[in-house]
Design an enzyme around this catalytic site. Structure first.
Site, PDB file in Angstrom:
ATOM      1  N   HIS A 481       0.829  -1.207   0.000  1.00 16.66           N
ATOM      2  CA  HIS A 481       0.000   0.000   0.000  1.00 16.66           C
ATOM      3  C   HIS A 481       0.866   1.261   0.000  1.00 16.66           C
ATOM      4  CE1 HIS A 481      -3.226  -2.814   1.293  1.00 16.66           C
ATOM      5  NE2 HIS A 481      -3.948  -2.008   0.535  1.00 16.66           N
ATOM      6  N   HIS A 485       1.402   1.674  -5.653  1.00 18.50           N
ATOM      7  CA  HIS A 485       0.014   1.181  -5.734  1.00 18.50           C
ATOM      8  C   HIS A 485      -0.902   2.343  -6.142  1.00 18.50           C
ATOM      9  CE1 HIS A 485      -3.802  -0.684  -4.766  1.00 18.50           C
ATOM     10  NE2 HIS A 485      -4.019   0.133  -3.740  1.00 18.50           N
ATOM     11  N   ASP A 635      -8.653  -0.334  -8.121  1.00 22.45           N
ATOM     12  CA  ASP A 635      -7.920  -0.789  -6.945  1.00 22.45           C
ATOM     13  C   ASP A 635      -7.413  -2.225  -7.140  1.00 22.45           C
ATOM     14  OD1 ASP A 635      -6.917  -0.302  -4.454  1.00 22.45           O
ATOM     15  OD2 ASP A 635      -8.781  -0.664  -3.368  1.00 22.45           O
TER      16      ASP A 635
HETATM   17  P1  AMP Z   1      -7.015  -1.195  -0.780  1.00 28.25           P
HETATM   18  O1  AMP Z   1      -6.559  -1.479   0.603  1.00 28.25           O
HETATM   19  O2  AMP Z   1      -7.739   0.086  -0.941  1.00 28.25           O
HETATM   20  O3  AMP Z   1      -5.932  -1.365  -1.790  1.00 28.25           O
HETATM   21  O4  AMP Z   1      -8.185  -2.272  -1.036  1.00 28.25           O
HETATM   22  C1  AMP Z   1      -8.016  -3.426  -1.740  1.00 28.25           C
HETATM   23  C2  AMP Z   1      -8.026  -4.608  -0.828  1.00 28.25           C
HETATM   24  O5  AMP Z   1      -8.172  -5.755  -1.624  1.00 28.25           O
HETATM   25  C3  AMP Z   1      -6.690  -4.811  -0.128  1.00 28.25           C
HETATM   26  O6  AMP Z   1      -6.612  -4.188   1.111  1.00 28.25           O
HETATM   27  C4  AMP Z   1      -6.618  -6.291   0.036  1.00 28.25           C
HETATM   28  O7  AMP Z   1      -7.290  -6.704   1.193  1.00 28.25           O
HETATM   29  C5  AMP Z   1      -7.383  -6.799  -1.129  1.00 28.25           C
HETATM   30  N1  AMP Z   1      -6.455  -7.250  -2.178  1.00 28.25           N
HETATM   31  C6  AMP Z   1      -5.974  -6.546  -3.215  1.00 28.25           C
HETATM   32  N2  AMP Z   1      -5.164  -7.317  -3.975  1.00 28.25           N
HETATM   33  C7  AMP Z   1      -5.150  -8.530  -3.406  1.00 28.25           C
HETATM   34  C8  AMP Z   1      -4.522  -9.763  -3.714  1.00 28.25           C
HETATM   35  N3  AMP Z   1      -3.745  -9.903  -4.774  1.00 28.25           N
HETATM   36  N4  AMP Z   1      -4.738 -10.792  -2.894  1.00 28.25           N
HETATM   37  C9  AMP Z   1      -5.513 -10.692  -1.838  1.00 28.25           C
HETATM   38  N5  AMP Z   1      -6.153  -9.552  -1.485  1.00 28.25           N
HETATM   39  C10 AMP Z   1      -5.973  -8.496  -2.260  1.00 28.25           C
HETATM   40 ZN    ZN Z   2      -5.774   0.468  -2.694  1.00 24.46          ZN
END
Ligand code: AMP
Ligand code: ZN
Length: 755
Positions: A481, A485, A635
């Site tokens: 994060h 990203h 996202d």
């Molecule tokens: P954000 O935190 O705003 O990036 O929200 C996206 C959420 O999706 C992340 O916090 C993760 O929990 C989940 N996420 C995104 N990519 C993955 C991935 N490749 N594997 C598992 N969870 C993911």
């Molecule tokens: Zn995000």
């Protein structure tokens, strides 16, 4: 009067002193029934402040629940003119009402008003000995008289005799007997009423003090306070149910989230759905706009009753007492009590109680909100210390502000065209993570330009450069994060806006386009590599600030975005008009909150609906759903790229997840499987994540926009890659605890991408 009669009357009178008002009435009625041969005697106390009803507690020798007789329909004339009524004088409607009330046929009847000054007269006449009672407890009687504040010729009591036993009509002798009796007994009876009224007021006062104490012990949590208010209000007035509406001035609505009173068989309180009423509609709306209490005896026949709430909640309302709750700015809420228990409607006393109670509520709510503000201010100051410490510790950033030479350099080195970044830059399969981080701010600048936003929103180049650099600095450096990203999410948003021409085709407004792109850039600001549930379980400052509203991290990301926009020289929205400015902030907040996966799952059924029935750009809800979809797709857009990108993202994500899992273990908690390095089997977790979240998102996106079909194909291909990777790991005998090793083993890639 015979001496023997006088003795009986004096005996009656002396026996009364040890009784309460109900027993007194029974004794007096018994006496009257005996001396007049009436079947039933009834004493009707007249309370002047009660506008509409008379209340009777005793009929003959029978005590009953206090029963109201409507003044309008019964004995009105007598009340107004203070004269004696016989059966022949009774208007027919009064006759019927009285029969209903007494539950018997009336064959003979007399009713005698006992005026307030009857005892004074008797004193000056020197007849009889009721001066003993006058002196007995004069202050109570005076109080009572004063409270009732009636002119001297008005009746204080009405005494009725019903059905003389031998079938005769009542006559003047009977009236004389009543008058004689009350010349002696009126004082003591009225004193008893006054005394009991005083006791009632005292107990009411004590109850209110207890309520105040209860309310003021719940100031730290406004939701708990509101619940407390409702249950206290219900208990004070013996209502079946209480709803508390809060005034939402912005949306011109009253909102009730919780009702008190629907107790389920297991003893818990049923949670009804949130009810929203347009301000001004219905009884609660009327009270909110006028600020006046209303007491409704028959809800369904009242013109203001809004029966939709009953339809929504399945509750049947009989009567209502509704009162405003105010603070120093005006009405902030409305309490609606429904269905008085064991009575036909709420009484004057309930109204009094409600008015006193509402002042406590107003104070308690005001203090509670103030308390929250103070507590929040403390948390914010803690948070800004935390941020300052973080920035001071970073070797690359010894200054909270962006140095001006960086701003100038960014403006001077703008890349004029996206094709100069990469010829494939606007293609859905371009991986933004391949862009070197030192070029990233320039790339973001160029995307703003390519979307026409500098011109459209008159954003000064230097302000934009400073804003981008500030946002970049606002990201910390957890494995996933981080700033990379943020700009790769913004790149996908760019692809959508640019390739699907959402603004040009007026599928969303220009402002919504700006709200999306800026939100993507800011959506994870100051992320600490830990998720929402970790904030709560670790009691972080962020949880203290935001856990009551949910989406803890997302609320912080939005707050950080606001901080940047409010920083001198960083406000890219400075040249848009006032309305667009506030709308844009609302969009930013909604879009950032939409990146909470929990929010996405909540709106998923609605999104499916829009994809099935067709997108309507004139529908505000459709446009808002589309914005949320674009945020989530952006996202999660790492999953729409090639295998190398997907694998790289998984490495970063699981490095971050496992670090959180380790912290949780150190705190004595068991992490979820995907955060537990000893249990997680990454390929399988990725397939689950793709199946449950990612693939449905891109299926909807490409259903709504066939031009985005490549993304749908790509995520399904990614799933196949992970499936193959899982098989390879299993074949190699790599257990879950060691699966991070796969990122060190290029031989897996050859198998995965081979057809
Ligand atoms: P954000 O935190 O705003 O990036 O929200 C996206 C959420 O999706 C992340 O916090 C993760 O929990 C989940 N996420 C995104 N990519 C993955 C991935 N490749 N594997 C598992 N969870 C993911
Ligand atoms: Zn995000």
């Amino acid at each position: 009067m015979e001496v023997s009669d006088v003795t009986v009357l004096l005996d009656l009178c002396s026996s009364l002193s040890a009784m309460d008002s109900t027993q007194m009435q029974i004794s007096i009625n018994k006496y009257l029934e005996c001396v007049t041969e009436a079947e039933t005697a009834v004493i009707v106390p007249i309370e002047r402040k009660e506008r509409e009803s008379l209340f009777v507690q005793v009929i003959g020798t029978r005590k009953q629940d206090t029963t109201a007789i409507p003044k309008e329909r019964v004995l009105k004339e007598q009340l107004d003119e203070c004269k004696i009524l016989y059966l022949a004088d009774l208007p027919s409607n009064s006759h019927k009402e009285l029969q209903n009330f007494l539950g018997t046929q009336i064959k003979s009847f007399v009713s005698v008003p006992i005026p307030a000054n009857s005892r004074k007269k008797s004193l000056t006449n020197g007849e009889h000995c009721n001066h003993i009672h006058e002196n007995d407890d004069m202050s109570h009687a005076d109080n009572f008289r004063e409270k009732r504040s009636k002119p001297s010729e008005q009746a204080e009591l009405i005494v009725c005799l019903v059905n003389k036993k031998n079938g005769e009509q009542f006559n003047e002798t009977d009236v004389k007997k009543i008058k004689e009796c009350f010349r002696v007994c009126a004082g003591v009876l009225i004193n008893a009423f006054a005394y009991e009224e005083e006791l009632r007021l005292r107990s009411q006062f004590q109850k209110l003090l207890l309520v105040a104490k209860n309310l003021f012990t719940h100031l730290d949590d406004v939701t708990v306070l509101l619940r407390q208010i409702m249950s206290e209000a219900r208990m004070l007035t013996q209502a079946e149910r209480c709803s508390l509406f809060l005034v939402d001035r912005k949306n011109k609505e009253l909102i009730a989230k919780v009702f008190d009173g629907n107790i389920l068989p297991d003893g818990t309180v049923e949670q009804g759905p949130e009810v929203r009423i347009p301000l001004g509609h219905g009884i609660a709306g009327h009270v909110a706009t006028t600020g006046e209490l209303v007491n409704i005896k028959d809800a369904y026949h009242h013109p203001l009753f809004y029966s939709k709430v009953d339809q929504d909640t399945g509750f049947k309302t009989r009567n209502i007492l509704c009162f405003p709750i105010c603070d120093d700015t005006g009405v902030i809420g409305v309490a609606e009590l429904c269905n008085k228990e064991h009575a036909t409607h709420f009484s004057k006393h309930d109204e009094e109680m409600a008015v006193a109670f509402s002042s406590y509520c107003g104070l308690a709510i005001m203090h509670s909100l103030m308390y929250k503000k103070v507590a929040d201010a403390q948390y914010r100051s803690k948070l800004s210390n935390e941020l300052m410490m973080y920035h001071m510790k970073r070797p690359d950033l010894n200054n909270l502000e962006v140095p001006e030479d960086e701003v100038v350099s960014l403006v001077d080195n703008v890349i004029p065209d996206i094709t100069r970044i990469h010829q494939n830059f606007a293609s859905f399969n371009f991986s933004p993570r391949t862009i070197p981080v030192p070029d990233s701010a320039k790339v973001v600048f160029t995307m703003f330009k390519a979307l026409g936003m500098l011109q459209r929103w008159r954003i000064p180049e230097e302000t934009l450069a400073r804003f981008i650099l500030m946002v970049k600095r606002g990201y910390r450096d957890p494995p996933y994060h981080n700033w990379t990203h943020a700009y790769s999410v913004s790149h996908f948003c760019f692809l959508i806006l640019y390739n699907l021409q959402l603004m040009q085709k007026k599928l969303i407004s220009d402002l919504e386009g700006l709200g999306l792109f800026v939100a993507c850039l800011c959506h994870d600001l100051d992320h600490r590599g830990t998720n929402n549930s970790f904030q709560i379980s670790s009691n972080s400052v962020l949880a203290a600030l935001y856990s009551s509203e949910g989406s803890v991290m997302e609320r912080h990301h939005f707050a950080q975005s606001m901080c940047i926009l409010n920083t001198e020289g960083c406000n890219i929205l400075e040249n848009i008009n006032k309305q667009e400015y506030t709308d844009c902030l609302d969009l930013l907040r909604d879009n950032i909150l939409a990146t909470d996966v929990a929010h996405h799952l909540r709106i998923m059924p609605d999104l499916v609906g829009v994809a099935e029935t067709g997108y309507d750009r004139t529908n505000d809800r459709h446009r808002s759903l589309l914005c949320s979809l674009v945020m989530t797709a952006s996202d999660l857009s790492d999953q729409t790229k090639d295998w190398i990108n997907s694998k790289q993202t998984a490495k970063l994500i699981y490095t971050e997840f496992f670090t959180q899992g380790d912290l949780e273990k150190a705190m004595g908690n068991r992490p979820v499987e995907s955060m537990d390095r000893e249990r997680a089997f990454i390929p399988q977790l990725q397939i689950q994540f793709l199946d449950q979240i990612v693939i449905p998102v891109f299926r909807i996106l490409s259903t709504m926009f066939p031009e985005a079909e490549a993304t749908n194909k790509a995520v399904n291909r990614t799933k196949k890659y992970w499936d193959k990777a899982g098989k390879v790991l299993k074949a190699k005998g790599i257990p879950p605890g060691n699966c991070m090793d796969m990122f060190q083993d290029p031989s897996i890639d050859d198998v995965v991408i081979s057809d």
